[in-house]
Design an enzyme around this catalytic site. Structure first.
Site, short mmCIF file in Angstrom:
data_model
loop_
_atom_site.label_atom_id
_atom_site.label_comp_id
_atom_site.label_asym_id
_atom_site.label_seq_id
_atom_site.Cartn_x
_atom_site.Cartn_y
_atom_site.Cartn_z
N THR A 28 40.87 51.33 69.85
CA THR A 28 39.44 51.54 70.12
C THR A 28 38.78 52.20 68.91
O THR A 28 37.60 51.96 68.64
CB THR A 28 39.20 52.39 71.40
OG1 THR A 28 39.90 53.61 71.29
CG2 THR A 28 39.65 51.65 72.64
N PRO A 33 37.84 47.29 72.26
CA PRO A 33 37.79 47.95 73.57
C PRO A 33 39.12 47.83 74.30
O PRO A 33 39.84 46.85 74.12
CB PRO A 33 36.69 47.18 74.32
CG PRO A 33 36.04 46.30 73.32
CD PRO A 33 36.99 46.11 72.19
N ASP A 34 39.44 48.81 75.10
CA ASP A 34 40.64 48.78 75.94
C ASP A 34 40.36 47.86 77.12
O ASP A 34 39.49 48.15 77.93
CB ASP A 34 40.98 50.20 76.42
CG ASP A 34 42.27 50.23 77.24
OD1 ASP A 34 42.90 49.17 77.39
OD2 ASP A 34 42.60 51.31 77.72
N PHE A 35 41.11 46.76 77.22
CA PHE A 35 40.82 45.81 78.32
C PHE A 35 41.00 46.47 79.68
O PHE A 35 40.40 46.06 80.66
CB PHE A 35 41.69 44.56 78.20
CG PHE A 35 43.12 44.77 78.61
CD1 PHE A 35 43.51 44.61 79.92
CD2 PHE A 35 44.07 45.17 77.68
CE1 PHE A 35 44.83 44.82 80.31
CE2 PHE A 35 45.38 45.39 78.06
CZ PHE A 35 45.75 45.22 79.36
N ARG A 36 41.84 47.52 79.73
CA ARG A 36 42.06 48.20 81.01
C ARG A 36 40.80 48.90 81.50
O ARG A 36 40.65 49.19 82.68
CB ARG A 36 43.19 49.23 80.91
CG ARG A 36 44.55 48.62 80.68
CD ARG A 36 45.61 49.66 80.48
NE ARG A 36 46.74 49.12 79.77
CZ ARG A 36 46.83 49.05 78.45
NH1 ARG A 36 45.86 49.53 77.70
NH2 ARG A 36 47.87 48.52 77.88
N ASN A 101 50.07 48.57 71.09
CA ASN A 101 48.95 47.69 70.76
C ASN A 101 49.46 46.35 70.25
O ASN A 101 50.52 46.25 69.66
CB ASN A 101 48.06 48.36 69.72
CG ASN A 101 47.53 49.69 70.23
OD1 ASN A 101 47.35 49.86 71.43
ND2 ASN A 101 47.34 50.64 69.34
N ILE A 102 48.66 45.32 70.47
CA ILE A 102 49.07 43.95 70.14
C ILE A 102 48.23 43.37 69.00
O ILE A 102 48.30 42.19 68.72
CB ILE A 102 48.94 43.04 71.39
CG1 ILE A 102 47.49 43.02 71.92
CG2 ILE A 102 49.91 43.50 72.49
CD1 ILE A 102 47.26 42.02 73.05
N ASP A 103 47.41 44.23 68.36
CA ASP A 103 46.43 43.72 67.40
C ASP A 103 46.96 43.56 65.98
O ASP A 103 46.28 43.00 65.13
CB ASP A 103 45.19 44.63 67.38
CG ASP A 103 45.57 46.10 67.27
OD1 ASP A 103 46.45 46.43 66.46
OD2 ASP A 103 44.98 46.91 68.00
N HIS A 118 54.58 45.75 73.17
CA HIS A 118 53.90 44.75 73.99
C HIS A 118 53.64 43.45 73.23
O HIS A 118 52.82 42.64 73.65
CB HIS A 118 52.58 45.32 74.55
CG HIS A 118 52.81 46.44 75.52
ND1 HIS A 118 51.81 47.29 75.94
CD2 HIS A 118 53.93 46.84 76.16
CE1 HIS A 118 52.32 48.18 76.79
NE2 HIS A 118 53.60 47.93 76.93
N CYS A 129 59.44 23.76 72.51
CA CYS A 129 60.32 23.62 71.35
C CYS A 129 60.39 24.91 70.51
O CYS A 129 61.08 24.96 69.51
CB CYS A 129 59.86 22.46 70.47
SG CYS A 129 58.36 22.81 69.51
N CYS A 147 51.19 22.50 71.33
CA CYS A 147 52.07 22.23 70.19
C CYS A 147 52.00 20.75 69.84
O CYS A 147 51.59 19.92 70.66
CB CYS A 147 53.49 22.62 70.57
SG CYS A 147 54.74 22.30 69.32
N ILE A 228 40.27 59.67 66.51
CA ILE A 228 41.33 59.40 65.53
C ILE A 228 40.79 59.29 64.11
O ILE A 228 41.37 59.85 63.16
CB ILE A 228 42.10 58.12 65.94
CG1 ILE A 228 43.08 58.50 67.05
CG2 ILE A 228 42.82 57.49 64.77
CD1 ILE A 228 43.81 57.36 67.69
#
Ligand code: ZN
Length: 235
Positions: A28, A33-36, A101-103, A118, A129, A147, A228
């Site tokens: 953030t 934004p935090d999807f939660r 985080n997945i970013d 995550h 495949c 694919c 932060i």
């Protein structure tokens, strides 16, 4: 400089093995934004958690991807002062990052040892495949990405109902177990499995930087309730 930030700076200076454990607040601070925190129902039926569950992906991949592209992927997000500080610290310290985080912003900043509990939006695989695709393949279509073999492409992101990667857990736990300083960033530690990881820490100093108070504050040696970017721009 504020007292707590001075204490954090001293702890970083003294430590050799440092682990940063980062959560949604880290993202953030980069404008993601935090999807939660997204409230309300989608299509008047589904909560956010349902939309990014394994069973929803399997049943309604097109709706999954509409939500996913809109709420979980922020292609233009940039590393913030925290990501950059952590990456720079690698020049003089043994630094590992364990992130929820997945970013991919820790890697974008230059961090080398990043354990993504995550998964990551930047890794995508054909379910048939196993061919690898970058994020661009997901974003170039409004439909379900396919694919060249015809299989559906799935992000390497841990969806609800799915287990975490055991190899990633193993490496994250090892890094925490040998750290002398553990800095928790931008998480209240309420998201599974964050809190469990802290049990492996045997080091000198546990620090937490989070905008709001958390139930773990009383276990920490250094507690900073602040933004932060503001904290790391002072270090
Ligand atoms: Zn394929």
């Amino acid at each position: 400089m504020e007292e707590n930030i001075r204490k954090l700076k001293d702890a970083i200076d003294k430590a050799e093995h440092i682990v940063f454990f980062s959560g949604a607040g880290m993202s953030t601070a980069s404008g993601i934004p935090d999807f939660r925190s997204s409230t309300g129902l989608y299509k008047n039926v589904y909560r956010a958690e349902e939309m990014i569950s394994h069973s929803f992906f399997m049943a309604y991949p097109k709706d999954f991807y509409i939500f996913y592209r809109d709420k979980l992927v922020y292609e233009n997000a940039k590393p913030n002062a925290g990501h950059l500080f952590i990456a720079g610290l690698e020049e003089t310290k043994d630094v590992s990052v364990v992130t929820q985080n997945i970013d991919g912003l820790h890697q974008a900043a230059g961090s080398k040892k990043v354990y993504e509990l995550h998964g990551s939006i930047h890794r995508n695989y054909c379910m048939k495949c196993h061919k690898f695709y970058p994020l661009g393949k997901i974003m170039e279509t409004d439909d379900v990405p396919r694919c060249s073999c015809g299989g559906i492409i799935k992000p390497d992101v841990v969806l609800y109902e799915e287990g975490l990667d055991e190899d990633v857990i193993y490496k994250a736990v090892n890094a925490i177990a040998k750290a002398d300083l553990l800095i928790v960033l931008g998480t209240s530690l309420n998201v599974y499995p964050a809190a469990g990881f802290l049990r492996y820490f045997r080091g000198n100093t546990l620090a937490i930087i989070n905008r709001d108070a958390t139930s773990y504050d009383s276990h920490c040696d250094i507690v900073i309730h602040d933004d932060i970017n503001r904290v790391f721009s002072q270090l």
